[in-house]
Design a protein around this motif. Structure first.
Motif, PDB file in Angstrom:
ATOM      1  N   TRP A 172      41.658  75.348  36.622  1.00 52.51           N
ATOM      2  CA  TRP A 172      42.314  75.710  35.344  1.00 52.51           C
ATOM      3  C   TRP A 172      42.238  76.979  34.826  1.00 52.51           C
ATOM      4  CZ3 TRP A 172      45.820  73.070  32.806  1.00 52.51           C
ATOM      5  CH2 TRP A 172      45.928  71.747  32.929  1.00 52.51           C
ATOM      6  N   ALA A 187      50.125  70.926  24.332  1.00 56.48           N
ATOM      7  CA  ALA A 187      50.269  69.780  25.409  1.00 56.48           C
ATOM      8  C   ALA A 187      51.380  70.414  26.460  1.00 56.48           C
ATOM      9  CB  ALA A 187      51.118  68.863  24.444  1.00 56.48           C
ATOM     10  N   ALA A 227      49.743  71.439  29.646  1.00 58.13           N
ATOM     11  CA  ALA A 227      49.451  70.485  30.661  1.00 58.13           C
ATOM     12  C   ALA A 227      50.584  69.809  31.145  1.00 58.13           C
ATOM     13  CB  ALA A 227      48.775  69.338  29.714  1.00 58.13           C
ATOM     14  N   SER A 268      45.628  64.157  38.243  1.00 64.97           N
ATOM     15  CA  SER A 268      44.949  63.333  37.075  1.00 64.97           C
ATOM     16  C   SER A 268      43.731  63.457  36.843  1.00 64.97           C
ATOM     17  CB  SER A 268      45.154  61.984  37.499  1.00 64.97           C
ATOM     18  OG  SER A 268      46.118  61.265  37.714  1.00 64.97           O
ATOM     19  N   LEU A 324      43.673  67.087  34.669  1.00 63.13           N
ATOM     20  CA  LEU A 324      43.817  66.707  33.428  1.00 63.13           C
ATOM     21  C   LEU A 324      42.684  65.947  32.638  1.00 63.13           C
ATOM     22  CD1 LEU A 324      47.732  65.452  33.841  1.00 63.13           C
ATOM     23  CD2 LEU A 324      46.950  67.463  32.707  1.00 63.13           C
ATOM     24  N   GLY A 326      40.861  67.334  29.490  1.00 64.31           N
ATOM     25  CA  GLY A 326      40.598  66.665  28.167  1.00 64.31           C
ATOM     26  C   GLY A 326      39.385  66.561  27.689  1.00 64.31           C
ATOM     27  N   ASN A 337      43.110  67.430  21.831  1.00 62.18           N
ATOM     28  CA  ASN A 337      43.382  67.075  23.142  1.00 62.18           C
ATOM     29  C   ASN A 337      44.794  67.037  23.701  1.00 62.18           C
ATOM     30  OD1 ASN A 337      43.064  66.283  25.692  1.00 62.18           O
ATOM     31  ND2 ASN A 337      41.843  64.536  25.202  1.00 62.18           N
ATOM     32  N   THR A 392      45.876  66.235  26.407  1.00 61.27           N
ATOM     33  CA  THR A 392      46.042  65.064  27.482  1.00 61.27           C
ATOM     34  C   THR A 392      46.478  64.023  26.802  1.00 61.27           C
ATOM     35  OG1 THR A 392      43.950  64.680  27.793  1.00 61.27           O
ATOM     36  CG2 THR A 392      44.611  66.293  29.095  1.00 61.27           C
ATOM     37  N   GLU A 393      46.126  63.880  25.500  1.00 53.54           N
ATOM     38  CA  GLU A 393      46.798  62.878  24.770  1.00 53.54           C
ATOM     39  C   GLU A 393      48.087  62.338  24.296  1.00 53.54           C
ATOM     40  OE1 GLU A 393      45.006  60.028  24.164  1.00 53.54           O
ATOM     41  OE2 GLU A 393      43.186  60.853  25.552  1.00 53.54           O
ATOM     42  N   LEU A 452      53.156  63.706  27.874  1.00 50.43           N
ATOM     43  CA  LEU A 452      52.371  63.793  29.111  1.00 50.43           C
ATOM     44  C   LEU A 452      52.255  62.422  29.662  1.00 50.43           C
ATOM     45  CD1 LEU A 452      50.885  65.730  31.180  1.00 50.43           C
ATOM     46  CD2 LEU A 452      48.782  65.440  29.572  1.00 50.43           C
ATOM     47  N   LYS A 453      51.612  61.635  28.892  1.00 57.01           N
ATOM     48  CA  LYS A 453      51.472  60.368  29.521  1.00 57.01           C
ATOM     49  C   LYS A 453      52.824  59.873  29.958  1.00 57.01           C
ATOM     50  CE  LYS A 453      47.517  59.070  26.538  1.00 57.01           C
ATOM     51  NZ  LYS A 453      46.983  58.347  25.503  1.00 57.01           N
TER      52      LYS A 453
END
Length: 260
Positions: free
Chosen positions: A54, A73, A76, A123, A126, A130, A140, A142-143, A147-148
């Motif tokens: 990263w 976000a 990410a 994954s 990420l 997070g 965060n 990744t929440e 992105l999800k």
């Protein structure tokens, strides 16, 4: 409710009172030490590898070091799009990571080879990002729902093209028998046979669990039965020692090894 007042029984101490809503510095260090001590070495290595990647990618793409502050976000999402391959209409695959950046990451030895990363790797990167944000008490990225959604659809797209998420397969009887056939009658062969059968007959033990066993962790219950004790494992970090039975060929192999 009556509250017992013992103020007049307390001796005055020469200590600066703590702030109610701020954790003292030495308490922060103690908490960090507990977390570090409770994290498996393999997990620490995987976290370090992911955070190194990263940091390198952020520096090359944004000129920003990891840790300067929380990431939005959008960063990410950009990471996913640059590292996951997507199918094109002509049947080929593409990803957005610029070739120069890709080459620089490989040259810096933070990336094994040129090209996109596997879905599992993305994954994991990420997930580590997070956790890094949670540790620093940052929002965060990744929440984010965007992105999800992207990850879910990307996985579907790859699956439709025959790219399946790789999972490690447990060893089955035939490969085990082939491995046992290589064990000779020497001390090393007797040891290897005992380790293989213990891992197999013990309910599918992980390599780290088997090699971590000490002589004090096993005891003979009777002629045909041994007990071995496991403490903390990858999936059970409570550390409560649980004894498991070992019978049949595995018990015989363990007896042979300890008696060799």
């Amino acid at each position: 409710m009556n509250v017992l007042d013992i103020t007049d029984q307390l001796f005055l101490v020469n200590e600066t009172p703590l702030e109610l809503h701020v954790l003292a510095e030495n308490a922060q260090e103690a908490a960090a030490a507990f977390i570090a001590a409770g994290t498996a070495a393999n997990t620490v290595r995987s976290y370090r590898s992911a955070l190194t990647y990263w940091s390198a990618w952020l520096q090359l793409r944004y000129g920003q070091a990891l840790g300067d502050g929380p990431l939005p976000a959008a960063v990410a999402i950009q990471f996913v799009l640059e590292h996951l391959a997507r199918p094109l209409e002509d049947g080929t695959w593409a990803h957005l990571l610029p070739p120069g950046v890709d080459a620089a990451l490989v040259t810096a030895r933070v990336k094994a080879k040129l090209g996109p990363l596997a879905f599992n790797t993305v994954s994991h990167r990420l997930a580590v990002l997070g956790k890094w944000h949670r540790i620093n008490e940052w929002d965060n990225p990744t929440e984010a729902s965007a992105l999800k959604t992207l990850l879910r659809e990307a996985r579907k797209a790859q699956s439709r093209q025959g790219v399946n998420v790789r999972k490690k397969s447990a060893i089955v009887l035939e490969p085990l028998q082939a491995l046992l056939a290589t064990c000779n009658d020497g001390v090393r062969g007797i040891r290897d046979r005992a380790l293989l059968l213990l891992a197999w007959s013990g309910g599918g033990r992980r390599r780290s669990e088997v090699v971590g066993l000490q002589l004090s962790d096993v005891r003979q219950l009777d002629v045909d039965t041994w007990l071995y004790a496991l403490g903390a494992t990858k999936t059970d970090t409570g550390g409560v020692r649980r004894e498991r039975p070992l019978r049949g060929p595995a018990a015989q192999a363990l007896s042979a090894w300890l008696g060799a």
